[in-house]
Design an enzyme around this catalytic site. Structure first.
Site, mmCIF file in Angstrom:
data_model
loop_
_atom_site.group_PDB
_atom_site.id
_atom_site.type_symbol
_atom_site.label_atom_id
_atom_site.label_comp_id
_atom_site.label_asym_id
_atom_site.label_seq_id
_atom_site.Cartn_x
_atom_site.Cartn_y
_atom_site.Cartn_z
ATOM 1 N N ASP A 133 0.824 -1.208 0.000
ATOM 2 C CA ASP A 133 0.000 0.000 0.000
ATOM 3 C C ASP A 133 0.860 1.260 0.000
ATOM 4 O OD1 ASP A 133 0.979 -0.257 2.583
ATOM 5 O OD2 ASP A 133 -0.964 -0.681 3.486
ATOM 6 N N ASN A 139 -7.260 -1.827 14.424
ATOM 7 C CA ASN A 139 -8.649 -2.065 14.016
ATOM 8 C C ASN A 139 -8.790 -3.321 13.155
ATOM 9 O OD1 ASN A 139 -7.627 -1.343 11.534
ATOM 10 N ND2 ASN A 139 -8.825 0.531 11.305
ATOM 11 N N HIS A 163 -7.151 -3.999 10.352
ATOM 12 C CA HIS A 163 -6.934 -3.875 8.907
ATOM 13 C C HIS A 163 -5.670 -4.627 8.479
ATOM 14 C CE1 HIS A 163 -4.476 0.185 9.067
ATOM 15 N NE2 HIS A 163 -3.736 -0.839 9.380
ATOM 16 N N GLU A 178 -9.739 -1.577 5.206
ATOM 17 C CA GLU A 178 -10.252 -1.065 6.467
ATOM 18 C C GLU A 178 -11.555 -1.773 6.874
ATOM 19 O OE1 GLU A 178 -8.268 0.598 8.120
ATOM 20 O OE2 GLU A 178 -8.016 2.680 7.504
HETATM 21 P P1 PGA Z 1 2.246 -0.596 12.550
HETATM 22 O O1 PGA Z 1 1.093 -0.646 11.476
HETATM 23 O O2 PGA Z 1 3.215 -1.653 12.161
HETATM 24 O O3 PGA Z 1 2.837 0.779 12.422
HETATM 25 O O4 PGA Z 1 1.616 -0.852 13.880
HETATM 26 C C1 PGA Z 1 0.589 -1.884 11.095
HETATM 27 C C2 PGA Z 1 -0.616 -1.679 10.228
HETATM 28 O O5 PGA Z 1 -1.301 -0.668 10.404
HETATM 29 O O6 PGA Z 1 -0.872 -2.539 9.367
#
Ligand code: PGA
Length: 240
Positions: free
Chosen positions: A67, A136, A138, A143
């Site tokens: 992404d 959350n 995702h 999302e």
């Molecule tokens: P993070 O993000 O590694 O910064 O916790 C993970 C994600 O949002 O997929």
């Protein structure tokens, strides 16, 4: 789903890096699906060390990233292109032309997403995909919501993701509101998936993912349907 619980962040990073190293050694022209965020930073540091120690050769490796924020320019130090160049690509012998991150400057994002999907297919799919997980639930920027999208697409970021990622920006207003992301089916094209998680803030999402149900309001739960997924997490993420 196979589960590996590590003592802490460093052990999780080394364990995930070990799996990627094995993949690179066994198949030097592997297609690697890569992720950004704070979770995989330590894993990339381990890979760079292995490269510096002469144990890894990235010259035939191709990468596709999950992404990218939209819009964002690659020279913005919060872009995922910048992150990948900084943490891995500039430090190993990979051919930059073989590294793919969604283009946060694409003029026609829908056309770009269709091309990105074709690119994944033309590479024969990803051999090993690394995923993080949002608080959350995702994966990539798929999302929580009523529906999930199969293919690479432009998506609105949820308020919880904007809040979680604000720590990387000067202010929450600077966090882009949209992103380009591989969809669920794009991720599922990978032959093998490793999902990483560290810290208590990820516990609820991990517990849901390992639970009985599949729920669009916790997108990671759909990984139950993929035949080859390994969770590599630390005790805080696993136990809460
Ligand atoms: P993070 O993000 O590694 O910064 O916790 C993970 C994600 O949002 O997929």
């Amino acid at each position: 789903m196979k589960v590996i619980v590590c003592k802490n962040y460093d052990e999780m990073s080394a364990t995930a890096a070990g799996e990627l190293s094995k993949q690179i050694c066994e198949k030097p022209d592997s297609v690697l699906g890569l992720a950004t965020g704070s979770t995989p930073e330590g894993m990339y540091a381990c890979l760079v060390k292995d490269y510096q120690d002469g144990k890894l050769d990235f010259s035939k490796i191709t990468t596709v990233n999950l992404d990218e924020y939209y819009p964002i320019t690659p020279d913005n130090d919060q872009s995922y292109r910048y992150f990948m160049n900084y943490h891995l690509f500039s430090k190993v012998n990979i051919n930059l032309a073989n590294t793919n991150v969604p283009d946060g400057t694409a003029k026609d994002p829908d056309a770009f997403c269709a091309d990105y999907e074709k690119l994944i297919d033309s590479l024969g799919g990803v051999d090993l995909q690394i995923l993080g997980i949002g608080q959350n639930g995702h994966i990539g920027f798929n999302e929580p919501g009523d529906i999930l999208y199969p293919n690479t697409h432009l998506t609105d970021l949820t308020d919880s993701t904007i809040k979680a990622n604000a720590r990387f920006f000067d202010s929450i207003d600077d966090v882009p509101k949209q992103a380009l992301t591989m969809g669920i089916a794009s991720i599922f094209k990978a032959k093998r998936i490793i999902i990483m998680a560290s810290g208590k803030s990820k516990h609820d999402a991990i517990a849901k993912m390992l639970g009985e149900t599949i729920e669009t309001k916790c997108p990671a739960t759909i990984l139950k349907l993929h035949p080859n997924v390994t969770l590599i997490c630390d005790e805080d993420a696993y136990n809460g």
